[in-house]
Design a protein around this motif. Structure first.
Motif: not given
Length: 161
Positions: A139-151
């Motif tokens: 239904e939704a997502g929280h993506l953390n691509g590493g420090f300072g990279r979140a969507w």
């Protein structure tokens, strides 16, 4: 969005990374509510043919009863690499809804075969009466691509209707 919101607007980089994390996952952490309290466990996971995460659960497991009582759940995929700080490696938290696949339903046989193609050891128990395929509908997502990279991602960003 508040000025201090740490999340970036979803873009194709984020959508691709999220889909890749789901595609590459062979297991995940599944969180739900069991007897009114948070409960997290490890599950085997595959990306279904339509991109929806798919797992196999047993009636003997507390998380199965929890998902039947309240299908809202959270799924964490993405593992740290062999080197470096584990928090610098990408990971995706999905807010999802568990949908049990009926054994007599039209999609069951194809999903069973798809699951076994990616998790062949499940052949030992997939046909036991207490095991069930479950689609984890994002239904939704929280993506953390590493420090300072979140969507923040929507179901549409994740390729879901």
């Amino acid at each position: 969005m508040p000025a201090n919101d740490p999340f970036l607007p979803a873009d194709e980089t984020a959508r691709t990374l999220a889909r890749d994390l789901i595609r590459d996952a062979r297991f995940a952490a599944l969180g739900g509510l069991a007897q009114g309290a948070p409960f997290v466990t490890r599950i085997a996971l595959v990306r279904g043919p339509d991109g929806v995460p798919l797992t196999l659960v047993s009636d003997l497991a507390p998380h199965t009863a929890a998902l039947r009582a309240d299908p809202r759940c959270s799924v964490l995929v993405g593992e740290p690499g062999e080197k470096g700080d584990p928090l610098t490696h990408p990971r995706l938290t999905l807010q999802a809804r568990a949908a049990f696949v009926a054994r007599d339903g039209a999609e069951y046989a194809a999903l069973r075969d798809h699951y076994l193609a990616q998790q062949p050891k499940a052949q030992l128990y997939i046909d036991f009466a207490d095991f069930h395929l479950v689609r984890l509908m994002p239904e939704a997502g929280h993506l953390n691509g590493g420090f300072g990279r979140a969507w923040r991602l929507t179901a549409a960003d994740l390729g879901q209707p």
